[in-house]
Design an enzyme around this catalytic site. Structure first.
Site, PDB file in Angstrom:
ATOM      1  N   TYR A 148      52.374  39.440 -44.265  1.00 29.04           N
ATOM      2  CA  TYR A 148      51.334  39.921 -45.179  1.00 29.04           C
ATOM      3  C   TYR A 148      51.902  40.730 -46.354  1.00 29.04           C
ATOM      4  O   TYR A 148      51.534  40.528 -47.515  1.00 29.04           O
ATOM      5  CB  TYR A 148      50.354  40.774 -44.367  1.00 29.04           C
ATOM      6  CG  TYR A 148      49.191  41.325 -45.128  1.00 29.04           C
ATOM      7  CD1 TYR A 148      48.140  40.503 -45.528  1.00 29.04           C
ATOM      8  CD2 TYR A 148      49.122  42.677 -45.451  1.00 29.04           C
ATOM      9  CE1 TYR A 148      47.053  41.025 -46.226  1.00 29.04           C
ATOM     10  CE2 TYR A 148      48.043  43.205 -46.142  1.00 29.04           C
ATOM     11  CZ  TYR A 148      47.020  42.374 -46.526  1.00 29.04           C
ATOM     12  OH  TYR A 148      45.951  42.891 -47.211  1.00 29.04           O
ATOM     13  N   LYS A 199      34.552  51.508 -30.286  1.00 20.77           N
ATOM     14  CA  LYS A 199      34.913  51.781 -28.884  1.00 20.77           C
ATOM     15  C   LYS A 199      34.204  53.038 -28.381  1.00 20.77           C
ATOM     16  O   LYS A 199      33.748  53.085 -27.234  1.00 20.77           O
ATOM     17  CB  LYS A 199      36.433  51.929 -28.752  1.00 20.77           C
ATOM     18  CG  LYS A 199      37.167  50.585 -28.895  1.00 20.77           C
ATOM     19  CD  LYS A 199      38.680  50.756 -28.847  1.00 20.77           C
ATOM     20  CE  LYS A 199      39.386  49.436 -29.117  1.00 20.77           C
ATOM     21  NZ  LYS A 199      40.848  49.533 -29.015  1.00 20.77           N
ATOM     22  N   ARG A 221      48.262  57.635 -40.440  1.00 25.07           N
ATOM     23  CA  ARG A 221      47.770  56.828 -41.562  1.00 25.07           C
ATOM     24  C   ARG A 221      46.909  57.710 -42.445  1.00 25.07           C
ATOM     25  O   ARG A 221      46.420  58.762 -42.011  1.00 25.07           O
ATOM     26  CB  ARG A 221      46.858  55.684 -41.075  1.00 25.07           C
ATOM     27  CG  ARG A 221      47.505  54.598 -40.242  1.00 25.07           C
ATOM     28  CD  ARG A 221      48.421  53.715 -41.084  1.00 25.07           C
ATOM     29  NE  ARG A 221      48.929  52.598 -40.295  1.00 25.07           N
ATOM     30  CZ  ARG A 221      49.950  52.668 -39.440  1.00 25.07           C
ATOM     31  NH1 ARG A 221      50.582  53.807 -39.244  1.00 25.07           N
ATOM     32  NH2 ARG A 221      50.351  51.590 -38.787  1.00 25.07           N
TER      33      ARG A 221
HETATM   34  N1  GDD Z   1      43.071  47.789 -35.466  1.00 27.24           N
HETATM   35  C1  GDD Z   1      43.225  48.713 -34.508  1.00 27.24           C
HETATM   36  N2  GDD Z   1      42.392  48.699 -33.418  1.00 27.24           N
HETATM   37  N3  GDD Z   1      44.224  49.626 -34.608  1.00 27.24           N
HETATM   38  C2  GDD Z   1      44.350  50.545 -33.643  1.00 27.24           C
HETATM   39  C3  GDD Z   1      43.501  50.597 -32.528  1.00 27.24           C
HETATM   40  C4  GDD Z   1      42.474  49.619 -32.405  1.00 27.24           C
HETATM   41  O1  GDD Z   1      41.687  49.594 -31.463  1.00 27.24           O
HETATM   42  N4  GDD Z   1      43.884  51.636 -31.734  1.00 27.24           N
HETATM   43  C5  GDD Z   1      44.914  52.211 -32.354  1.00 27.24           C
HETATM   44  N5  GDD Z   1      45.230  51.544 -33.494  1.00 27.24           N
HETATM   45  C6  GDD Z   1      46.367  51.844 -34.380  1.00 27.24           C
HETATM   46  C7  GDD Z   1      47.258  50.635 -34.696  1.00 27.24           C
HETATM   47  O2  GDD Z   1      48.123  50.362 -33.611  1.00 27.24           O
HETATM   48  C8  GDD Z   1      47.989  51.148 -35.920  1.00 27.24           C
HETATM   49  O3  GDD Z   1      49.118  51.885 -35.544  1.00 27.24           O
HETATM   50  C9  GDD Z   1      46.962  52.081 -36.594  1.00 27.24           C
HETATM   51  O4  GDD Z   1      45.916  52.298 -35.623  1.00 27.24           O
HETATM   52  C10 GDD Z   1      46.339  51.483 -37.826  1.00 27.24           C
HETATM   53  O5  GDD Z   1      45.941  50.177 -37.533  1.00 27.24           O
HETATM   54  P1  GDD Z   1      45.109  49.273 -38.548  1.00 27.24           P
HETATM   55  O6  GDD Z   1      44.022  50.082 -39.130  1.00 27.24           O
HETATM   56  O7  GDD Z   1      44.709  48.038 -37.824  1.00 27.24           O
HETATM   57  O8  GDD Z   1      46.175  48.797 -39.623  1.00 27.24           O
HETATM   58  P2  GDD Z   1      47.327  49.462 -40.565  1.00 27.24           P
HETATM   59  O9  GDD Z   1      46.946  50.793 -41.121  1.00 27.24           O
HETATM   60  O10 GDD Z   1      48.600  49.446 -39.807  1.00 27.24           O
HETATM   61  O11 GDD Z   1      47.363  48.394 -41.723  1.00 27.24           O
HETATM   62  C11 GDD Z   1      46.136  48.127 -42.386  1.00 27.24           C
HETATM   63  O12 GDD Z   1      46.108  48.762 -43.637  1.00 27.24           O
HETATM   64  C12 GDD Z   1      46.937  48.178 -44.605  1.00 27.24           C
HETATM   65  C13 GDD Z   1      46.844  48.973 -45.887  1.00 27.24           C
HETATM   66  O13 GDD Z   1      47.179  50.303 -45.669  1.00 27.24           O
HETATM   67  C14 GDD Z   1      45.932  46.647 -42.418  1.00 27.24           C
HETATM   68  O14 GDD Z   1      44.562  46.363 -42.639  1.00 27.24           O
HETATM   69  C15 GDD Z   1      46.680  45.977 -43.495  1.00 27.24           C
HETATM   70  O15 GDD Z   1      46.171  44.650 -43.653  1.00 27.24           O
HETATM   71  C16 GDD Z   1      46.500  46.745 -44.801  1.00 27.24           C
HETATM   72  O16 GDD Z   1      47.271  46.172 -45.813  1.00 27.24           O
END
Ligand code: GDD
Length: 336
Positions: A148, A199, A221
């Site tokens: 990505y 959740k 994040r």
């Molecule tokens: N999705 C998700 N679901 N993440 C979880 C969960 C859950 O139930 N529990 C914990 N997490 C943790 C993930 O393991 C990860 O470390 C963190 O939360 C953030 O996960 P996401 O929100 O899925 O994605 P990201 O921040 O790593 O990346 C996203 O943001 C980018 C831009 O900043 C993605 O959407 C990318 O596509 C996007 O470019």
């Protein structure tokens, strides 16, 4: 009034941008998305709506005809659970951006916006929790998120060269985990804010004490609320020069801290079942907004707690009415 094409209009950010234009009275909008119309998150009958695949150049040529401005949000994407397991699918989105840039040139469109991502940033800068915010210059030397992130970085670069070589005005925002109502909250593409709201809502409803959390919860994040994202997108678009800007929040939190905020909103405490084998992505990520604020004056306004409160409420309404994201989309059309 300019004629505006929004690609990916059936998705989360595209849908909110179209709604914003309508609120401002702009009706010369063309919406395009690969999803059938009854799966669009937001849908307006009064606009020109196309369900088509922009990986096909003829479709790109068709929808860009007589268009002044193009906003490209169209790509195959999702949260960590999707992008880590679908790298080739994510990279194929390069065809969408390539076709749209070629078509914009061919049809003499005025300006092109590309939605990039914080996933372009060099992995070595994101190895610890609570890192310093990422600056726009941290994308190079290149070591982006596999799949990505490479697609986004390559497409950014192509925009730049279409500006330099062909004079097409391009603008780019790097989004940092955008969240809010009217976005996906189940099905596998949802990001952490929506997933964790869901959740906790379900745990509270079922009076179950524990939720699954991916990773050890110490990863960090920053999350940006959708209204701030739309304002930032327009500010970037309206900026006078070709450039790339972070559109993110500087409020960096661990996943555990975000869960604590959601627990407060829900007024319900949960035990956490940490799943270390699930997709985790980088260890720490946050935005440094000093450049974007200095150049165009944009700042995020909603705190994470404020944004999560609105998001939680919307997801709770969907779950309480027995809806999932697909049912929610279909009900908008079926009820018309
Ligand atoms: N999705 C998700 N679901 N993440 C979880 C969960 C859950 O139930 N529990 C914990 N997490 C943790 C993930 O393991 C990860 O470390 C963190 O939360 C953030 O996960 P996401 O929100 O899925 O994605 P990201 O921040 O790593 O990346 C996203 O943001 C980018 C831009 O900043 C993605 O959407 C990318 O596509 C996007 O470019």
């Amino acid at each position: 009034m300019k004629k505006i094409l929004v690609c990916g209009a059936g998705g989360f950010i595209g849908g909110h941008l179209v709604s914003h234009f309508i609120e401002k009275g702009n009706t010369k909008i063309i919406c395009a998305d690969i999803k059938p119309k009854n799966f669009w998150f937001q849908f307006n009958d009064n606009l020109e709506n196309h369900c088509l695949d922009l990986k096909d150049y003829d479709n790109a040529l068709k929808v860009t005809q007589d268009v002044d401005y193009i906003f490209n949000f169209a790509c195959n994407m999702g949260g960590m659970g999707f992008i880590e397991n679908n790298k080739a699918e994510c990279m194929i989105s390069v065809l969408v951006n390539t076709n749209l840039l070629r078509a914009a040139k061919e049809n003499n469109c005025e300006k092109y916006f590309f939605s990039s991502s914080a996933c372009v940033y060099n992995a070595s800068k994101q190895k610890n929790s609570f890192i310093s915010g990422l600056k726009e210059t941290d994308a190079y030397p290149a070591d982006p998120e596999d799949g990505y992130g490479w697609e986004k970085l390559f497409s950014e670069r192509m925009c730049r060269h279409f500006t330099e070589d062909f004079g097409l005005e391009t603008r780019i925002a790097r989004y940092h985990n955008i969240y809010g109502p009217l976005g996906t909250f189940d099905g596998g593409r949802e990001k952490a804010p929506a997933a964790l709201c869901r959740k906790i809502i379900q745990a509270k409803k079922n009076n179950s004490k524990s939720i699954d959390v991916w990773g050890d919860g110490e990863q960090t994040r920053s999350f940006l609320y959708i209204d701030d994202c739309i304002k930032g997108t327009l500010d970037v678009f309206n900026h006078s020069e070709q450039d790339i800007f972070n559109i993110g929040s500087e409020e960096q939190v661990s996943i555990i801290q975000m869960i604590e905020m959601i627990e407060e909103i829900a007024d319900f405490k949960v035990d956490k079942n940490y799943q270390l084998d699930k997709p985790k992505g980088v260890r720490g990520r946050s935005s440094d907004n000093s450049y974007v604020t200095k150049k165009i004056g944009w700042k995020s306004e909603n705190t994470l707690k404020e944004g999560l409160t609105k998001t939680y409420k919307w997801i709770e309404e969907q779950i309480n009415s027995g809806s999932n994201i697909d049912k929610f989309c279909r009900s908008k059309i079926d009820n018309k």
